[in-house]
Design an enzyme around this catalytic site. Structure first.
Site, PDB file in Angstrom:
ATOM      1  N   ARG A  96      47.936  39.457  41.235  1.00 55.83           N
ATOM      2  CA  ARG A  96      47.144  40.792  41.531  1.00 55.83           C
ATOM      3  C   ARG A  96      48.175  41.972  41.643  1.00 55.83           C
ATOM      4  O   ARG A  96      47.822  42.906  41.834  1.00 55.83           O
ATOM      5  CB  ARG A  96      46.523  40.491  42.788  1.00 55.83           C
ATOM      6  CG  ARG A  96      47.465  39.999  43.864  1.00 55.83           C
ATOM      7  CD  ARG A  96      46.753  39.668  45.371  1.00 55.83           C
ATOM      8  NE  ARG A  96      48.048  39.506  46.316  1.00 55.83           N
ATOM      9  CZ  ARG A  96      47.632  39.625  47.678  1.00 55.83           C
ATOM     10  NH1 ARG A  96      46.322  39.900  48.207  1.00 55.83           N
ATOM     11  NH2 ARG A  96      48.250  39.520  48.626  1.00 55.83           N
ATOM     12  N   HIS A 174      39.332  36.270  45.050  1.00 53.62           N
ATOM     13  CA  HIS A 174      39.230  36.688  46.340  1.00 53.62           C
ATOM     14  C   HIS A 174      38.214  37.656  46.691  1.00 53.62           C
ATOM     15  O   HIS A 174      38.440  38.977  47.041  1.00 53.62           O
ATOM     16  CB  HIS A 174      40.604  37.158  46.743  1.00 53.62           C
ATOM     17  CG  HIS A 174      40.933  37.052  48.297  1.00 53.62           C
ATOM     18  ND1 HIS A 174      40.229  37.982  49.021  1.00 53.62           N
ATOM     19  CD2 HIS A 174      41.618  36.516  48.983  1.00 53.62           C
ATOM     20  CE1 HIS A 174      40.538  37.834  50.389  1.00 53.62           C
ATOM     21  NE2 HIS A 174      41.574  37.107  50.235  1.00 53.62           N
ATOM     22  N   GLU A 278      35.340  33.415  48.633  1.00 56.79           N
ATOM     23  CA  GLU A 278      36.280  33.217  47.293  1.00 56.79           C
ATOM     24  C   GLU A 278      36.080  31.831  46.614  1.00 56.79           C
ATOM     25  O   GLU A 278      36.334  30.969  47.075  1.00 56.79           O
ATOM     26  CB  GLU A 278      37.698  33.415  47.825  1.00 56.79           C
ATOM     27  CG  GLU A 278      37.799  34.551  48.972  1.00 56.79           C
ATOM     28  CD  GLU A 278      39.052  34.587  49.618  1.00 56.79           C
ATOM     29  OE1 GLU A 278      39.966  34.010  49.339  1.00 56.79           O
ATOM     30  OE2 GLU A 278      39.205  35.087  50.946  1.00 56.79           O
TER      31      GLU A 278
END
Ligand code: TA6
Length: 322
Positions: A96, A174, A278
């Site tokens: 990420r 997420h 998630e």
């Protein structure tokens, strides 16, 4: 007569590459009936998913920084190759925090001609990454909008090591859902399951028999969860339905007031309007030998629903039942 060996050309994805916040590259997807999505190349992160009325369905913090190397707060961060601090890397790994690229050779994907609105992204480790996680991989992510505005994420991770060594990883999509009021939200599909409570030293407990409701901070990993999970937003009369495959676990997180105040990129009151559910593979890390590939699929839809309990498939919800 066409040669039967000639493969039909893969449909070329239809998306627009443009500039987002702070000049970061982002991809716009628009489906024919008006639903849309945005994906930043930074983090390979979906930051927006709107229905055909233009309503935003994902939560994105008003304080999200869009400044590498900080992760963008909201949307659907990809936690890889490590979920949380369950390993030697920084929390949630590094995928990420990296720039993904458009994958023009998504060969492993079965070309789904149904979805014209899709983009294929790919992440490979840099030399720097190899110093902190010494494994060669390709993470291919397809983000697609279905004909009814469903958002579909297909993740494929391949071990491309030439050193003959396997590697193991944990992964989570997420997802920050936008909700009208966290105290009016229920989650169905996780009742009676075991979970690891990160607020109680990751101890294992068994969930009660009723749908989840929220009155305080929650940070739990439900293990061996069903394919389908429903998030019912009473006030909006909207239900999010998660369908997942290859992702056996589900993390449920809301920071509540104290944690929210402690996060610089999260508004003090924003906890009231979000819930993370998630789709993940955490309890049992995934191990790949060289050449092997793992695939995980997540399909999100938002359907009208009236408030009720026990009806897992909101599409069957009797309209107007109380
Ligand atoms: O998914 C839940 C969680 O692991 C929480 O413990 C909390 O740390 C959240 O992720 C956000 O993590 P981040 O690193 O994005 O602040």
């Amino acid at each position: 007569m066409s040669n039967e060996n000639e493969k039909a050309p893969a449909p070329s994805p239809s998306f627009v590459l443009t500039k987002g916040v702070n000049g970061l590259d982002k991809v716009l997807l628009r489906e024919s009936r008006g639903s849309s999505a945005e994906v930043y190349l930074y983090g390979g992160q979906v930051t927006s998913w709107k229905n055909d009325h233009g309503e935003e369905l994902l939560f994105l913090s008003s304080k999200a920084m869009f400044k590498p190397p900080k992760a963008i707060r909201g949307g659907i961060p990809i936690c890889f190759p490590q979920f949380g601090s369950l390993g030697t890397l920084d929390s949630h790994g590094f995928a990420r925090n990296r720039f993904w690229t458009i994958d023009n050779d998504p060969s492993p994907f079965s070309t789904n001609t149904l979805n014209k609105a899709f983009v294929d992204l790919i992440l490979k480790p840099s030399e720097e990454d190899m110093k902190i996680w010494p494994h060669s991989f390709e993470y291919r992510l397809r983000v697609a909008l279905g004909p009814g505005g469903d958002l579909m994420l297909t993740s494929r991770v391949r071990n491309t090591s030439s050193d003959g060594k396997p590697f193991s990883f944990t992964v989570a999509h997420h997802t920050y859902f936008s909700v009208s009021d966290i105290s009016e939200v229920r989650v169905e599909g996780l009742e009676t399951l075991d979970y690891l409570d990160f607020l109680q030293n990751k101890e294992r407990f068994t969930e009660q028999g009723d749908a989840l409701t929220f009155e305080s901070e929650v940070d739990k990993i439900y293990v061996s969860t069903p394919t389908k999970i429903a998030i019912i937003d009473h006030e909006k009369k909207r239900t999010f339905v998660l369908l997942k495959d290859g992702l056996p676990d589900a993390v449920v997180w809301n920071p509540w007031d104290k944690k929210a105040k402690a996060l610089a990129d999260f508004g003090d009151d924003e906890y009231k309007h979000m819930l993370c559910v998630e789709a993940a593979a955490i309890e049992k890390p995934i191990t790949l030998k060289p050449g092997e590939e793992w695939k995980g699929r997540l399909e999100l839809s938002a359907v009208p629903s009236s408030y009720c309990s026990g009806q897992l498939d909101p599409r069957k919800v009797l309209q107007g039942s109380r």
